[in-house]
Design a protein around this motif. Sequence first.
Motif, PDB file in Angstrom:
ATOM      1  N   ILE A  20      24.329  17.621  17.647  1.00  0.00           N
ATOM      2  CA  ILE A  20      23.203  18.078  16.716  1.00  0.00           C
ATOM      3  C   ILE A  20      21.988  16.979  17.501  1.00  0.00           C
ATOM      4  O   ILE A  20      20.297  17.460  17.677  1.00  0.00           O
ATOM      5  CB  ILE A  20      23.569  16.677  15.536  1.00  0.00           C
ATOM      6  N   ALA A  21      22.234  15.626  17.813  1.00  0.00           N
ATOM      7  CA  ALA A  21      21.394  15.482  19.205  1.00  0.00           C
ATOM      8  C   ALA A  21      20.617  16.165  19.743  1.00  0.00           C
ATOM      9  O   ALA A  21      19.473  16.213  20.522  1.00  0.00           O
ATOM     10  CB  ALA A  21      21.749  13.945  19.845  1.00  0.00           C
ATOM     11  N   ARG A  22      21.635  17.155  20.446  1.00  0.00           N
ATOM     12  CA  ARG A  22      21.334  18.604  21.610  1.00  0.00           C
ATOM     13  C   ARG A  22      20.344  19.464  20.940  1.00  0.00           C
ATOM     14  O   ARG A  22      19.826  19.581  21.834  1.00  0.00           O
ATOM     15  CB  ARG A  22      22.572  18.892  22.109  1.00  0.00           C
ATOM     16  N   ARG A  23      20.734  19.817  20.050  1.00  0.00           N
ATOM     17  CA  ARG A  23      19.572  20.139  19.019  1.00  0.00           C
ATOM     18  C   ARG A  23      18.195  20.292  18.733  1.00  0.00           C
ATOM     19  O   ARG A  23      17.304  20.970  18.832  1.00  0.00           O
ATOM     20  CB  ARG A  23      20.681  21.165  17.917  1.00  0.00           C
ATOM     21  N   VAL A  24      18.135  19.169  18.002  1.00  0.00           N
ATOM     22  CA  VAL A  24      17.246  19.027  17.727  1.00  0.00           C
ATOM     23  C   VAL A  24      16.266  17.308  18.246  1.00  0.00           C
ATOM     24  O   VAL A  24      15.388  16.931  17.746  1.00  0.00           O
ATOM     25  CB  VAL A  24      17.420  18.211  16.060  1.00  0.00           C
ATOM     26  N   GLY A  25      17.467  16.798  19.267  1.00  0.00           N
ATOM     27  CA  GLY A  25      16.752  16.157  19.995  1.00  0.00           C
ATOM     28  C   GLY A  25      17.305  14.873  19.427  1.00  0.00           C
ATOM     29  O   GLY A  25      17.477  14.186  18.092  1.00  0.00           O
ATOM     30  N   ALA A  26      17.541  13.427  20.846  1.00  0.00           N
ATOM     31  CA  ALA A  26      18.229  12.027  20.368  1.00  0.00           C
ATOM     32  C   ALA A  26      17.196  11.548  19.388  1.00  0.00           C
ATOM     33  O   ALA A  26      17.810  10.379  18.222  1.00  0.00           O
ATOM     34  CB  ALA A  26      18.198  11.306  21.777  1.00  0.00           C
ATOM     35  N   GLY A  27      15.759  10.979  18.999  1.00  0.00           N
ATOM     36  CA  GLY A  27      15.108  10.527  19.198  1.00  0.00           C
ATOM     37  C   GLY A  27      14.976  10.484  17.707  1.00  0.00           C
ATOM     38  O   GLY A  27      15.214  10.175  16.941  1.00  0.00           O
ATOM     39  N   LEU A  28      14.799  12.160  16.640  1.00  0.00           N
ATOM     40  CA  LEU A  28      15.232  12.552  15.664  1.00  0.00           C
ATOM     41  C   LEU A  28      16.351  11.591  14.966  1.00  0.00           C
ATOM     42  O   LEU A  28      16.629  11.503  14.290  1.00  0.00           O
ATOM     43  CB  LEU A  28      14.845  14.343  15.107  1.00  0.00           C
ATOM     44  N   VAL A  29      17.020  12.167  15.528  1.00  0.00           N
ATOM     45  CA  VAL A  29      19.143  11.648  15.354  1.00  0.00           C
ATOM     46  C   VAL A  29      18.353   9.971  15.193  1.00  0.00           C
ATOM     47  O   VAL A  29      19.386   9.788  14.045  1.00  0.00           O
ATOM     48  CB  VAL A  29      19.816  12.358  15.864  1.00  0.00           C
TER      49      VAL A  29
END
Length: 451
Positions: A309-318
């Motif tokens: 999920i972090a790779r798809r939407v970005g670490a910051g958002l997760v």
Amino acid sequence: MSNLDVFIVNVALPEIGDHFAPASLSSLSWVLNAYAVIFAALLVPAGGYADRTGPKRAYLVGTTVFTLASILCALAPDVWTLVAARAVQASGAALLVPSSLGLLLATAPPERRVPAVRAWTAISGLAAALGPVAGGLLTELDWRWVFLVNVPVGLAVLIAAPRLIPATGGAVTGRGDRPETAGPDVLGAVVLTVAIASLALGLVKSDDWGWASGGVVGTLVAALVLLAWFVLRSARHPQPVLPLPLLRVPGFSSATLANVLFAVAFAAMLLSAVLWCQQAWHWSALRTGLAIAPGPLVVPALAIGVGPIARRVGAGLVAASGCVVFAAGIAWWAWQMDPDTGYAAGMLPGMLLTGIGVGLTLPTLVGAAVSALPPQSFSTGSGVVTMARQVGTVLGISMLVAALGSSDDGGRDAGAMLGAFDDGWLLTLLATAAAAAACLLIRRPRPADES
């Protein structure tokens, strides 16, 4: 061992206080803070030592120091001897943590490094899950067993590690134009130690001395002056405790800031749960450990599963989403908890929410920080990240102790105690909100860096 020890000692803290009575909460907090302060100050020098001499050697030295210091902790005859032994133990942990991650990253292929970091963090999360229960069981025997349990583990590591840990080469270079012949900045480590300790002292003594007292104002001013001196020294020293160029690496500085702020909230949350169970509900250490365990138990699975999920939407958002869930757990406690509320309706929902929040946030922030680093700075950079978390831990513990004030003495009624805990949870919410804002500053890697 280093992660398990934090959670075990948290649960055992009230029992330690009873053994060394009279011992106030502000004094007992140094059993936790001495470990975190020394850990924070020595992490980066230890990471640099691992980079120069090889992480395998640093790992074995750290294991030796940690194991011997655990024996000293168990033999401590009073609180302040225990605090001193915890400082020695922290120096061993400071060698263990960055060298263990350095070994992992040095042997993992580039495309597997971020998943490897998540697995490393998940094992730390497993220690967090087992720690409260193990601490409760061991404290039922005697609080000294929370330290003695490290001895057989340390001996097993020292026997097996020379054969099982792969050689990763000798010194790792690559610090730009900084001369490798220069020694580590010992004075800088001392300045950082005194600065963080002064800040913690001013906070934990605010209730005893008064916020406007010369003692509190003096220690807080001294902390700020020493921190400024530390930053200036780090900018000029060839082997600084805090390598400032690393903070210019895109993504690393914002992830490190978020780590500090989230650690403040996490440390305050954990200690508040322990103190609530044993002060408001008068539960045993074992029952307290079992009450805390459900939250950490959800961390390992999330630490690994959230990676895609972090790779798809970005670490910051997760990570920011994790902060929101964590804050919801703290808000539930502030809304629902009182001495008459049962565990299932009061603490359990908040504990599960904070556990989910930690599982989403902590491994994501660690992975975002270290994956931004060049390979030659893995041990040093991981030391900076862990140092940031330890500084946040000191601030979180000190902040909670300041909020609770004298709620640990028997003279307060239930209403005053509940108000003190509400103040602590409000400060925890503010720290979590600041962490969420910092998470949103983490930039997404370019497609070429996604692996």
